[in-house]
Design an enzyme around this catalytic site. Structure first.
Site, mmCIF file in Angstrom:
data_model
loop_
_atom_site.group_PDB
_atom_site.id
_atom_site.type_symbol
_atom_site.label_atom_id
_atom_site.label_comp_id
_atom_site.label_asym_id
_atom_site.label_seq_id
_atom_site.Cartn_x
_atom_site.Cartn_y
_atom_site.Cartn_z
ATOM 1 N N ASP A 28 0.862 -1.184 0.000
ATOM 2 C CA ASP A 28 0.000 0.000 0.000
ATOM 3 C C ASP A 28 0.896 1.232 0.000
ATOM 4 O O ASP A 28 1.897 1.288 0.720
ATOM 5 C CB ASP A 28 -0.912 -0.011 1.240
ATOM 6 C CG ASP A 28 -2.032 1.010 1.135
ATOM 7 O OD1 ASP A 28 -1.739 2.206 0.964
ATOM 8 O OD2 ASP A 28 -3.199 0.610 1.215
ATOM 9 N N ILE A 29 0.505 2.218 -0.826
ATOM 10 C CA ILE A 29 1.334 3.425 -0.953
ATOM 11 C C ILE A 29 1.429 4.166 0.377
ATOM 12 O O ILE A 29 2.449 4.788 0.682
ATOM 13 C CB ILE A 29 0.793 4.335 -2.084
ATOM 14 C CG1 ILE A 29 1.867 5.251 -2.602
ATOM 15 C CG2 ILE A 29 -0.446 5.095 -1.673
ATOM 16 C CD1 ILE A 29 1.583 5.823 -3.983
ATOM 17 N N ASN A 84 -12.749 -3.294 3.028
ATOM 18 C CA ASN A 84 -13.759 -2.256 3.122
ATOM 19 C C ASN A 84 -14.696 -2.402 1.926
ATOM 20 O O ASN A 84 -14.248 -2.338 0.785
ATOM 21 C CB ASN A 84 -13.102 -0.867 3.101
ATOM 22 C CG ASN A 84 -12.193 -0.657 4.295
ATOM 23 O OD1 ASN A 84 -12.464 -1.134 5.388
ATOM 24 N ND2 ASN A 84 -11.096 0.064 4.092
ATOM 25 N N GLN A 91 -14.367 2.266 1.826
ATOM 26 C CA GLN A 91 -13.743 1.897 0.550
ATOM 27 C C GLN A 91 -13.529 3.145 -0.301
ATOM 28 O O GLN A 91 -14.473 3.892 -0.562
ATOM 29 C CB GLN A 91 -14.620 0.897 -0.213
ATOM 30 C CG GLN A 91 -13.960 0.395 -1.498
ATOM 31 C CD GLN A 91 -14.732 -0.740 -2.170
ATOM 32 O OE1 GLN A 91 -15.834 -1.101 -1.767
ATOM 33 N NE2 GLN A 91 -14.135 -1.310 -3.202
ATOM 34 N N HIS A 97 -10.286 -5.334 -2.953
ATOM 35 C CA HIS A 97 -8.941 -5.551 -2.400
ATOM 36 C C HIS A 97 -9.043 -5.843 -0.905
ATOM 37 O O HIS A 97 -9.979 -5.414 -0.237
ATOM 38 C CB HIS A 97 -8.022 -4.346 -2.639
ATOM 39 C CG HIS A 97 -8.585 -3.058 -2.120
ATOM 40 N ND1 HIS A 97 -9.540 -2.347 -2.789
ATOM 41 C CD2 HIS A 97 -8.329 -2.357 -0.991
ATOM 42 C CE1 HIS A 97 -9.849 -1.263 -2.102
ATOM 43 N NE2 HIS A 97 -9.130 -1.254 -0.991
ATOM 44 N N PHE A 98 -8.071 -6.579 -0.438
ATOM 45 C CA PHE A 98 -7.973 -6.925 0.979
ATOM 46 C C PHE A 98 -6.701 -6.300 1.530
ATOM 47 O O PHE A 98 -5.646 -6.371 0.890
ATOM 48 C CB PHE A 98 -7.916 -8.449 1.159
ATOM 49 C CG PHE A 98 -9.160 -9.150 0.679
ATOM 50 C CD1 PHE A 98 -10.191 -9.438 1.554
ATOM 51 C CD2 PHE A 98 -9.310 -9.500 -0.659
ATOM 52 C CE1 PHE A 98 -11.350 -10.060 1.122
ATOM 53 C CE2 PHE A 98 -10.463 -10.124 -1.107
ATOM 54 C CZ PHE A 98 -11.486 -10.406 -0.211
ATOM 55 N N HIS A 99 -6.824 -5.692 2.708
ATOM 56 C CA HIS A 99 -5.651 -5.126 3.373
ATOM 57 C C HIS A 99 -5.046 -6.178 4.308
ATOM 58 O O HIS A 99 -5.781 -6.832 5.062
ATOM 59 C CB HIS A 99 -6.036 -3.939 4.259
ATOM 60 C CG HIS A 99 -6.578 -2.752 3.521
ATOM 61 N ND1 HIS A 99 -5.818 -1.631 3.288
ATOM 62 C CD2 HIS A 99 -7.795 -2.513 2.970
ATOM 63 C CE1 HIS A 99 -6.556 -0.734 2.636
ATOM 64 N NE2 HIS A 99 -7.765 -1.245 2.433
HETATM 65 P P1 5GP Z 1 -9.643 1.376 0.686
HETATM 66 O O1 5GP Z 1 -9.800 2.656 1.464
HETATM 67 O O2 5GP Z 1 -10.382 1.452 -0.643
HETATM 68 O O3 5GP Z 1 -9.986 0.150 1.471
HETATM 69 O O4 5GP Z 1 -8.105 1.248 0.385
HETATM 70 C C1 5GP Z 1 -7.478 1.801 -0.722
HETATM 71 C C2 5GP Z 1 -6.003 1.787 -0.452
HETATM 72 O O5 5GP Z 1 -5.317 1.976 -1.674
HETATM 73 C C3 5GP Z 1 -5.536 2.898 0.495
HETATM 74 O O6 5GP Z 1 -4.962 2.318 1.669
HETATM 75 C C4 5GP Z 1 -4.516 3.679 -0.330
HETATM 76 O O7 5GP Z 1 -3.388 4.083 0.403
HETATM 77 C C5 5GP Z 1 -4.144 2.689 -1.435
HETATM 78 N N1 5GP Z 1 -3.759 3.310 -2.681
HETATM 79 C C6 5GP Z 1 -4.420 4.306 -3.334
HETATM 80 N N2 5GP Z 1 -3.769 4.617 -4.477
HETATM 81 C C7 5GP Z 1 -2.688 3.800 -4.543
HETATM 82 C C8 5GP Z 1 -1.627 3.657 -5.494
HETATM 83 O O8 5GP Z 1 -1.553 4.349 -6.513
HETATM 84 N N3 5GP Z 1 -0.692 2.710 -5.233
HETATM 85 C C9 5GP Z 1 -0.740 1.932 -4.102
HETATM 86 N N4 5GP Z 1 0.233 1.032 -3.940
HETATM 87 N N5 5GP Z 1 -1.720 2.051 -3.185
HETATM 88 C C10 5GP Z 1 -2.678 2.973 -3.404
#
Ligand code: 5GP
Ligand code: ZN
Length: 131
Positions: A28-29, A84, A91, A97-99
């Site tokens: 994750d970035i 999420n 989300q 996606h899964f964290h």
């Molecule tokens: P969500 O909030 O949808 O469950 O998680 C999305 C995740 O994607 C966030 O933790 C965010 O940091 C990550 N993310 C968003 N854009 C990028 C990207 O361009 N590259 C990577 N590696 N992660 C990203």
């Protein structure tokens, strides 16, 4: 346009931890903790509700293996594994996606609280949930 599809297609760079025909796992970035990883299907689907069973199985098997690998290799004490589903649930990227978030101490910069809320009639809730 989907940012994760662009990552899968190699249009946006990423730090790949694991890849096969169906699944990609990247760092994750924004590293909530060191080793915070995202596991996603290569096939675009919005969330776990809309995904087919095979796609979810491929992801969860990768989640299982990678959680073990990440915890062992980082020396973490455990991990939070979470998905999420929907904007209200947090989300922000509409590609399933899964964290995997390795946990080192109780003071890691992540808060997941199961706060008490209004009391529920569990039989009524059961009937509601069973449908
Ligand atoms: P969500 O909030 O949808 O469950 O998680 C999305 C995740 O994607 C966030 O933790 C965010 O940091 C990550 N993310 C968003 N854009 C990028 C990207 O361009 N590259 C990577 N590696 N992660 C990203
Ligand atoms: Zn996508």
């Amino acid at each position: 346009m989907c940012i994760f599809c662009d990552i899968i297609d190699g249009k946006i760079p990423s730090k790949k931890i694991y890849e096969d025909e169906n699944v990609l796992a990247i760092l994750d970035i924004s590293q909530v903790t060191k080793g915070h990883t995202l596991v996603m299907p290569k096939k675009h689907c919005r969330n776990i509700i809309e995904a087919d069973a095979e796609t979810v199985s491929q992801c969860t098997e990768a989640v299982r293996r990678l959680t073990k690998q990440i915890v062992e290799n980082t020396g973490a004490a455990g991990a939070n594994v979470l998905n999420n589903c929907g904007e209200t649930a947090g989300q922000t990227v509409d590609h399933l996606h899964f964290h995997i978030i390795p946990r080192y101490t109780e003071n890691d910069s992540i808060t997941i609280a199961f706060n008490p809320s209004e009391e529920q009639d569990l039989d009524a809730v059961l009937a509601l949930v069973r449908g």
